[in-house]
Design a protein around this motif. Structure first.
Motif, mmCIF file in Angstrom:
data_model
loop_
_atom_site.group_PDB
_atom_site.id
_atom_site.type_symbol
_atom_site.label_atom_id
_atom_site.label_comp_id
_atom_site.label_asym_id
_atom_site.label_seq_id
_atom_site.Cartn_x
_atom_site.Cartn_y
_atom_site.Cartn_z
ATOM 1 N N GLN A 7 21.980 6.113 23.632
ATOM 2 C CA GLN A 7 23.343 5.603 23.502
ATOM 3 C C GLN A 7 24.266 6.691 22.958
ATOM 4 N N PRO A 8 25.227 7.173 23.736
ATOM 5 C CA PRO A 8 26.111 8.250 23.277
ATOM 6 C C PRO A 8 26.974 7.868 22.083
ATOM 7 N N THR A 9 27.218 6.590 21.872
ATOM 8 C CA THR A 9 28.049 6.181 20.729
ATOM 9 C C THR A 9 27.252 6.078 19.436
ATOM 10 N N VAL A 10 25.928 6.114 19.529
ATOM 11 C CA VAL A 10 25.077 6.024 18.338
ATOM 12 C C VAL A 10 24.671 7.439 17.923
ATOM 13 N N HIS A 11 25.093 7.844 16.732
ATOM 14 C CA HIS A 11 24.826 9.204 16.258
ATOM 15 C C HIS A 11 23.702 9.261 15.235
ATOM 16 N N HIS A 12 23.392 8.135 14.645
ATOM 17 C CA HIS A 12 22.361 8.133 13.595
ATOM 18 C C HIS A 12 21.655 6.784 13.594
ATOM 19 N N ALA A 13 20.334 6.836 13.456
ATOM 20 C CA ALA A 13 19.534 5.607 13.385
ATOM 21 C C ALA A 13 18.656 5.651 12.152
ATOM 22 N N ARG A 14 18.590 4.530 11.489
ATOM 23 C CA ARG A 14 17.719 4.343 10.327
ATOM 24 C C ARG A 14 16.765 3.207 10.666
ATOM 25 N N VAL A 15 15.455 3.467 10.598
ATOM 26 C CA VAL A 15 14.460 2.442 10.892
ATOM 27 C C VAL A 15 13.502 2.352 9.710
ATOM 28 N N GLU A 16 13.351 1.152 9.188
ATOM 29 C CA GLU A 16 12.457 0.915 8.061
ATOM 30 C C GLU A 16 11.423 -0.128 8.472
ATOM 31 N N SER B 256 13.246 -3.145 10.415
ATOM 32 C CA SER B 256 14.697 -3.224 10.227
ATOM 33 C C SER B 256 15.338 -1.952 10.763
ATOM 34 N N SER B 257 16.410 -2.105 11.521
ATOM 35 C CA SER B 257 17.113 -0.949 12.078
ATOM 36 C C SER B 257 18.584 -1.011 11.703
#
Length: 298
Positions: free
Chosen positions: A91-100, A35-36
């Motif tokens: 991706q410059p618009t993505v500042h944070h990613a959470r991956v479970e 899951s992201s």
């Protein structure tokens, strides 16, 4: 009054991935759910419907499959870090990613006679294991900060003795009698935070699991809370790369069945295993010098 957009994120939940590694006639299975969730410059998509900043959830799903082919899936923490970094850094618009990620175990079906005709084929026959589910959670930020939390859930354990419960508050609504000997059973959910993303994840997981089981089995329990702390304490005293353990342990109550209506005694042998309602014991055990968690564990 002014209405504004608050914290938000979006992503692809529960992408199912099974990867088969074909090592000659011996195959290996990696069975995971990924899951992201991404956040960043997402105001326009909410306020005006402008999708220019959105990496679609379908693309996130496809990335999981493509990365499984390109990079393989070894330790789930490493795979989660790889995905999280990719989403933020590409991706410059993505500042944070959470991956479970959740991992499910499979056991190889044993072959009685390895020399029998067709025995080679049995080296790729599996049965779904009844073991716990392995988990991990990775946060990666645009400033390069990465937080890794490993874990497990549904680790079902039971002590048939060496557990008691007494000395608690009793008021006009209390009916539970004190006991000096009871069945103690729970389904452990545990998460542990790594000090660094350079941890030996596979070795760490195996030893943490052993610590949890060992402390549960070897602690004479006066309460499930006491047992929870003993389990977390043993993990931190054993694994120096970890700084914090969070545990959730439902009390799987076992009630002695009254067999006197049938003319039978019951010397602590026949129990009713109740599924609900249940007591839920939760707690955190951490080193006193543990750095503050930069991201939520949820």
């Amino acid at each position: 009054m002014t209405v504004i957009l608050g914290p938000n994120r979006y992503g692809k939940a529960e992408t199912r991935l099974v990867r088969v590694v074909r090592d000659g006639v011996v195959h290996h299975i990696k069975d995971v759910t990924v899951s992201s969730a991404l956040s960043g410059d997402m105001e326009d998509v909410h306020l005006t419907g402008d999708n220019a900043s959105v990496l679609t959830t379908d693309t996130q799903k496809n990335t999981v499959y493509a990365f499984a082919r390109k990079h393989g899936v070894a330790e789930i923490e490493d795979f989660a870090i790889l995905l999280a970094r990719h989403y933020v850094e590409s991706q410059p618009t993505v500042h944070h990613a959470r991956v479970e990620i959740e991992e499910y175990f499979w056991d190889r079906i044993p072959v009685a006679d390895d020399s029998a005709p067709g025995a080679d084929g049995k080296r790729h026959s599996f049965v779904r294991s009844g073991r716990e589910v392995r988990t991990c959670l990775v946060h990666h930020d645009a400033d390069g900060t990465t937080t890794v939390v490993s874990g497990l859930k549904d680790l079902v354990v039971l002590n048939s003795t060496d557990s008691e419960f007494s000395g608690y508050i009793q008021d006009e609504y209390t009916t539970l009698p004190p006991t000096r000997d009871r069945v103690l059973a729970t389904a452990v959910s545990a998460r542990w935070r790594h000090l660094s993303e350079a941890s030996p994840y596979g070795e760490s997981y195996a030893e943490v699991r052993g610590c949890l089981l060992g402390a549960f089995a070897e602690t004479y329990s006066l309460s499930l809370q006491q047992t929870l702390y003993a389990m977390g304490e043993r993990v931190l005293n054993t694994r120096e790369e970890l700084c914090e353990v969070r545990l959730a342990m439902p009390n799987k109550h076992h009630f002695l069945v009254d067999l006197t209506p049938f003319g039978l005694d019951n010397p602590d042998e026949v129990f009713y295993a109740a599924d609900r309602p249940y007591g839920l014991i939760e707690g955190t055990v951490l080193r006193d010098d543990a750095p503050a968690a930069l991201f939520a564990w949820e």
